[in-house]
Design a protein around this motif. Structure first.
Motif, PDB file in Angstrom:
ATOM      1  N   ILE A  21      42.818  48.775  47.513  1.00 61.68           N
ATOM      2  CA  ILE A  21      42.935  47.404  47.267  1.00 61.68           C
ATOM      3  C   ILE A  21      44.551  46.947  47.956  1.00 61.68           C
ATOM      4  O   ILE A  21      45.264  47.644  47.970  1.00 61.68           O
ATOM      5  N   PRO A  22      44.603  45.709  48.270  1.00 63.88           N
ATOM      6  CA  PRO A  22      45.696  45.121  48.866  1.00 63.88           C
ATOM      7  C   PRO A  22      46.730  45.073  47.855  1.00 63.88           C
ATOM      8  O   PRO A  22      46.512  44.828  46.360  1.00 63.88           O
ATOM      9  N   GLN A  23      47.992  44.824  48.231  1.00 58.09           N
ATOM     10  CA  GLN A  23      49.064  44.553  47.280  1.00 58.09           C
ATOM     11  C   GLN A  23      49.108  43.146  47.028  1.00 58.09           C
ATOM     12  O   GLN A  23      48.753  42.300  47.942  1.00 58.09           O
ATOM     13  N   TRP A  24      49.559  42.646  45.870  1.00 57.97           N
ATOM     14  CA  TRP A  24      49.445  41.229  45.513  1.00 57.97           C
ATOM     15  C   TRP A  24      50.462  40.440  46.105  1.00 57.97           C
ATOM     16  O   TRP A  24      51.534  41.035  46.424  1.00 57.97           O
ATOM     17  N   ARG A  25      50.330  39.424  46.578  1.00 51.00           N
ATOM     18  CA  ARG A  25      51.222  38.385  47.385  1.00 51.00           C
ATOM     19  C   ARG A  25      51.438  37.254  46.626  1.00 51.00           C
ATOM     20  O   ARG A  25      52.160  36.256  47.109  1.00 51.00           O
ATOM     21  N   GLY A  26      51.118  37.335  45.321  1.00 49.43           N
ATOM     22  CA  GLY A  26      51.399  36.201  44.351  1.00 49.43           C
ATOM     23  C   GLY A  26      50.506  34.993  44.324  1.00 49.43           C
ATOM     24  O   GLY A  26      50.824  34.027  43.550  1.00 49.43           O
ATOM     25  N   GLU A  27      49.236  35.162  44.641  1.00 49.33           N
ATOM     26  CA  GLU A  27      48.274  34.161  44.753  1.00 49.33           C
ATOM     27  C   GLU A  27      47.393  34.531  43.201  1.00 49.33           C
ATOM     28  O   GLU A  27      47.129  35.400  42.726  1.00 49.33           O
ATOM     29  N   GLY A  28      46.672  33.619  42.848  1.00 45.64           N
ATOM     30  CA  GLY A  28      45.734  33.641  41.837  1.00 45.64           C
ATOM     31  C   GLY A  28      44.658  34.447  42.498  1.00 45.64           C
ATOM     32  O   GLY A  28      44.109  34.500  43.511  1.00 45.64           O
ATOM     33  N   LEU A  29      44.171  35.315  41.603  1.00 46.29           N
ATOM     34  CA  LEU A  29      43.197  36.240  42.026  1.00 46.29           C
ATOM     35  C   LEU A  29      41.632  35.793  41.619  1.00 46.29           C
ATOM     36  O   LEU A  29      41.630  35.337  40.450  1.00 46.29           O
ATOM     37  N   PRO A  30      40.755  36.232  42.225  1.00 44.23           N
ATOM     38  CA  PRO A  30      39.375  35.628  41.800  1.00 44.23           C
ATOM     39  C   PRO A  30      38.885  35.942  40.726  1.00 44.23           C
ATOM     40  O   PRO A  30      38.295  35.258  39.963  1.00 44.23           O
ATOM     41  N   ARG A  31      39.167  37.262  40.220  1.00 40.25           N
ATOM     42  CA  ARG A  31      38.726  37.692  38.981  1.00 40.25           C
ATOM     43  C   ARG A  31      40.005  37.745  38.176  1.00 40.25           C
ATOM     44  O   ARG A  31      40.023  38.272  36.703  1.00 40.25           O
ATOM     45  N   GLY A  32      41.063  37.498  38.415  1.00 47.41           N
ATOM     46  CA  GLY A  32      42.222  37.646  37.765  1.00 47.41           C
ATOM     47  C   GLY A  32      42.817  39.182  37.319  1.00 47.41           C
ATOM     48  O   GLY A  32      43.510  39.426  36.508  1.00 47.41           O
ATOM     49  N   LYS A  33      42.107  39.903  38.255  1.00 46.09           N
ATOM     50  CA  LYS A  33      42.337  41.515  37.861  1.00 46.09           C
ATOM     51  C   LYS A  33      43.395  42.023  38.777  1.00 46.09           C
ATOM     52  O   LYS A  33      43.469  42.451  40.008  1.00 46.09           O
ATOM     53  N   LEU A  34      44.781  42.025  38.057  1.00 45.76           N
ATOM     54  CA  LEU A  34      45.980  42.695  38.837  1.00 45.76           C
ATOM     55  C   LEU A  34      46.539  43.886  38.097  1.00 45.76           C
ATOM     56  O   LEU A  34      46.543  43.760  36.985  1.00 45.76           O
ATOM     57  N   LEU A  35      46.651  44.919  38.809  1.00 44.42           N
ATOM     58  CA  LEU A  35      47.004  46.099  38.382  1.00 44.42           C
ATOM     59  C   LEU A  35      48.428  46.180  38.558  1.00 44.42           C
ATOM     60  O   LEU A  35      48.957  46.049  39.767  1.00 44.42           O
ATOM     61  N   ILE A  36      49.559  46.191  37.493  1.00 47.19           N
ATOM     62  CA  ILE A  36      51.000  46.371  37.769  1.00 47.19           C
ATOM     63  C   ILE A  36      51.342  47.715  37.011  1.00 47.19           C
ATOM     64  O   ILE A  36      50.751  48.188  36.076  1.00 47.19           O
ATOM     65  N   TRP A  37      51.943  48.606  38.080  1.00 48.47           N
ATOM     66  CA  TRP A  37      52.125  50.015  37.921  1.00 48.47           C
ATOM     67  C   TRP A  37      53.633  50.449  37.997  1.00 48.47           C
ATOM     68  O   TRP A  37      54.400  49.774  38.619  1.00 48.47           O
ATOM     69  N   ARG A  38      54.068  51.242  37.053  1.00 45.71           N
ATOM     70  CA  ARG A  38      55.433  51.590  36.842  1.00 45.71           C
ATOM     71  C   ARG A  38      55.730  52.530  38.298  1.00 45.71           C
ATOM     72  O   ARG A  38      54.685  53.166  38.744  1.00 45.71           O
ATOM     73  N   GLU A  39      56.810  52.476  38.512  1.00 46.78           N
ATOM     74  CA  GLU A  39      57.344  53.289  39.618  1.00 46.78           C
ATOM     75  C   GLU A  39      58.588  54.106  39.505  1.00 46.78           C
ATOM     76  O   GLU A  39      58.943  54.810  40.604  1.00 46.78           O
ATOM     77  N   GLN A  40      59.574  53.820  38.596  1.00 40.69           N
ATOM     78  CA  GLN A  40      60.643  54.485  38.518  1.00 40.69           C
ATOM     79  C   GLN A  40      61.165  54.904  37.285  1.00 40.69           C
ATOM     80  O   GLN A  40      59.981  54.897  36.392  1.00 40.69           O
ATOM     81  N   GLY A  41      62.423  55.040  36.791  1.00 40.08           N
ATOM     82  CA  GLY A  41      62.629  55.637  35.455  1.00 40.08           C
ATOM     83  C   GLY A  41      62.486  54.364  34.394  1.00 40.08           C
ATOM     84  O   GLY A  41      62.282  53.479  34.719  1.00 40.08           O
TER      85      GLY A  41
END
Length: 670
Positions: free
Chosen positions: A386-406
């Motif tokens: 799936i694409p990386q989010w660019r700040g737009e409203g999403l059609p289903r509002g389904k955004l995955l935010i994931w941890r990447e550091q300490g």
């Protein structure tokens, strides 16, 4: 007297040659040639034998004589071309092969040899054409397939090269070098699990091969599997002790393990074998810089630039060296020069990112910070379908935010989660936050508009991208470029909601302590590398805080050792209080509850400071030098309750300054 042995005939010498006795055949050819020195065929046969025996110079002489005496024989020209290439003269070799083709057009072996000579000249486009013509005449020839893929790789056509290696391996699965080179193609595209598999396949066919061992070790370094990487590099050194690269690559693994003195020794051994090895000099300079030997680092890096002024890696390491010396202007010049040469040099990008961010250049800094994964500064580097989010409203509002550091960085960037979810999501609970498992309860309470779950990673060996049922994904730090393009976008508001029951338990325990200001302290991170060491002082250096009257000091140091506690209490002459039954490492809900009830937290750069800022407790962050996360401000704009206590002399002086601030009864909020 014995019977005199009859001289060997030319036909017998050829049969000896064909049977693999090249030296015996060469001796016979020479005897026959002494009797008939103008025989072009004997000159040709002896020239081929001498070439096979490694004497390309004599082979050129013999074959040149054969061509001169009989210029109409195509094989003579072709063999001369091979000898010229073997002697390091690819340009005349090309002409010799072309003469052979003029006499016998489209002969596959001649086309193959022409390709080899063109490749030796670096003319890979023409070489690829020769190999392809050769394969048209002689389909499936392994050498032509392999060399065609090599030339395509040299031309940067990695897709064609990969297809070529795979086609060859489908016909000849035991071609060790094809597996090795396929691994190099995959590694160049960042497909490290697939590259690792290819290198292991190569080694299964050809165990103990130094090049494949080194390549596998390099991929394992990139994947963070450092112990196994070092084993591979040690095996490569054992297999090829006279190879400079095996020592230098082993140095990289040792450096990643923070075993700097051993890394320096490995680089020096490689440079002893090849003093002009630019990679070795560059890496040695970087190791000197990390270990604080800055003049030596600058000297070595200057030597590398004298050999190759166009090396982006050397300019990048020089930039870091100058930055460590406090020469920010010349450091920036060196980093810019590195990126002019190679705009995709990850570590230089990230170094420049932190400089830009510290100077308040947020748009430029966040743009460079996108290279943190490639530089190995953020892990894991996950791949999604799936694409990386660019700040737009999403059609289903389904955004995955994931941890990447300490943990500390995860908390800092979590200050942006609520805003991101509101912008992307129209449905409560549609957005998903993946976090450190220890944060699930705390984040569930703090971000009720999202679904919170522990981070679940794909298999390390899976090259396939992840396919979550979401509209878009976003690594946590990527939110900053979208939501914090300038300082005036920061609010610093608390965002974590501690558990009321855990807060109450902490309050009851604190109320049972002697009267006084309740101050929590934390003096080091769990991860102390050579580069990070300067940011942390020893526990006993925090004794001036413990010694202050009118306050009770609470231990917030996760993983504190008994010796550290004893040294601190001995130097401070006071008790460092520990909340009973609270695991400061793993019980983060309990830690947040305790911090929320304290009057003040004083901490080195650790996650404890982020916890305090996130729950709104006054916190002093003690730093010994620069701090990019201030973003050019006097404070850290991520947390309104945080002030920065900066001392150029180091965190020990910073802790002493914090004690003086307490003594002076300065207000807690900065």
């Amino acid at each position: 007297m014995g019977t005199r042995q009859a001289p060997m005939t030319a036909e017998q010498a050829v049969r000896l040659h064909q049977a693999g006795d090249v030296a015996g055949a060469a001796a016979a050819y020479r005897i026959l040639l002494n009797a008939d020195p103008r025989n072009a065929q004997l000159l040709n046969l002896l020239g081929v034998a001498r070439l096979q025996m490694g004497d390309a110079a004599e082979a050129v002489k013999l074959l040149s004589d054969a061509v001169r005496r009989q210029p109409s024989v195509a094989d003579f020209h072709d063999n001369l071309g091979s000898a010229l290439r073997g002697a390091g003269n690819p340009a005349p070799a090309v002409e010799a092969h072309r003469k052979a083709l003029g006499l016998r057009p489209d002969h596959a072996p001649y086309l193959f040899n022409l390709g080899n000579a063109l490749a030796a000249m670096g003319a890979h486009r023409q070489a690829a054409d020769a190999y392809q013509r050769s394969l048209t005449v002689r389909p499936g020839h392994a050498g032509a397939m392999f060399n065609l893929a090599n030339s395509q790789r040299a031309l940067g056509d990695v897709a064609a090269a990969e297809a070529g290696y795979r086609a060859l391996l489908a016909r000849q699965p035991d071609h060790a070098q094809a597996w090795n080179n396929l691994g190099a193609v995959l590694a160049s595209r960042g497909e490290l699990p697939a590259a690792e598999d290819a290198y292991r396949q190569s080694l299964s066919v050809r165990p103990g091969h130094a090049e494949a061992l080194s390549n596998l070790g390099n991929v394992l370094v990139g994947r963070g599997q450092l112990a196994e990487a070092l084993e591979c590099h040690r095996a490569a050194v054992a297999a090829a002790p006279d190879s400079p690269d095996t020592h230098i690559f082993m140095g990289v693994a040792l450096q990643e393990l923070d075993r700097l003195e051993e890394a320096i020794a490995a680089y020096r051994e490689g440079l002893h074998l090849d003093p002009a090895n630019v990679r070795g000099l560059s890496n040695l300079g970087a190791a000197y810089e990390l270990s604080g030997r800055l003049p030596e680092a600058e000297t070595v890096l200057s030597q590398a630039l004298a050999l190759d002024a166009g090396s982006a890696a050397v300019w990048g390491n020089l930039g870091l060296c100058r930055l460590a010396q406090g020469d920010r202007g010349r450091a920036r010049q060196a980093l810019d020069r590195a990126l002019d040469i190679d705009p995709e040099l990850p570590r230089a990008r990230v170094a420049r990112a932190l400089m830009r961010l510290q100077e308040g250049d947020l748009p430029g800094g966040w743009a460079d910070y996108e290279w943190r994964f490639a530089a190995g500064e953020a892990l894991p580097d996950r791949r999604f379908a799936i694409p990386q989010w660019r700040g737009e409203g999403l059609p289903r509002g389904k955004l995955l935010i994931w941890r990447e550091q300490g943990l500390g960085d995860e908390l800092m960037f979590a200050s942006l989660y609520r805003e991101a979810i509101a912008r992307a999501s129209g449905t409560a609970g549609a957005a998903v936050i993946e976090c450190d498992p220890r944060l699930v309860a705390l984040f569930t309470r703090s971000f009720p508009e999202a679904t919170v779950r522990a981070q679940s990673l794909p298999s390390r060996n899976s090259p396939a991208p992840e396919h979550p049922d979401m509209d878009a994904h976003m690594p946590a730090a990527g939110l900053a470029a979208l939501l914090r393009p300038s300082l005036d976008c920061f609010t610093g508001k608390p965002f974590l909601v501690p558990d009321k029951r855990r807060r109450g338990r902490a309050r009851d325990w604190l109320d049972g302590l002697p009267v006084g200001l309740k101050v929590g302290i934390c003096w080091r991170s769990r991860l102390i590398t050579t580069r990070r060491q300067a940011s942390y002082a020893a526990a006993k250096d925090w004794a001036p805080i413990l010694a202050q009257p009118g306050m009770q000091v609470i231990n917030l140091q996760y993983g504190a050792e008994a010796a550290e506690i004893a040294a601190l209490q001995g130097a401070g002459g006071r008790t460092l209080h520990h909340m009973p039954d609270l695991d400061l490492m793993d019980d983060l809900d309990g830690l947040a509850g305790l911090i929320a009830e304290l009057d003040l937290v004083i901490t080195a750069p650790t996650a404890v400071g982020e916890f305090a800022g996130a729950v709104g407790t006054p916190v002093w962050r003690v730093v010994g030098g620069s701090d990019w996360s201030t973003l050019g401000a006097a404070m850290r704009p991520w947390f309104a309750s945080m002030r920065v206590v900066r001392q150029a002399g180091g965190t020990a002086q910073g802790a002493a300054e914090a004690a003086r601030m307490l003594c002076g009864n300065l207000p807690l909020h900065g």
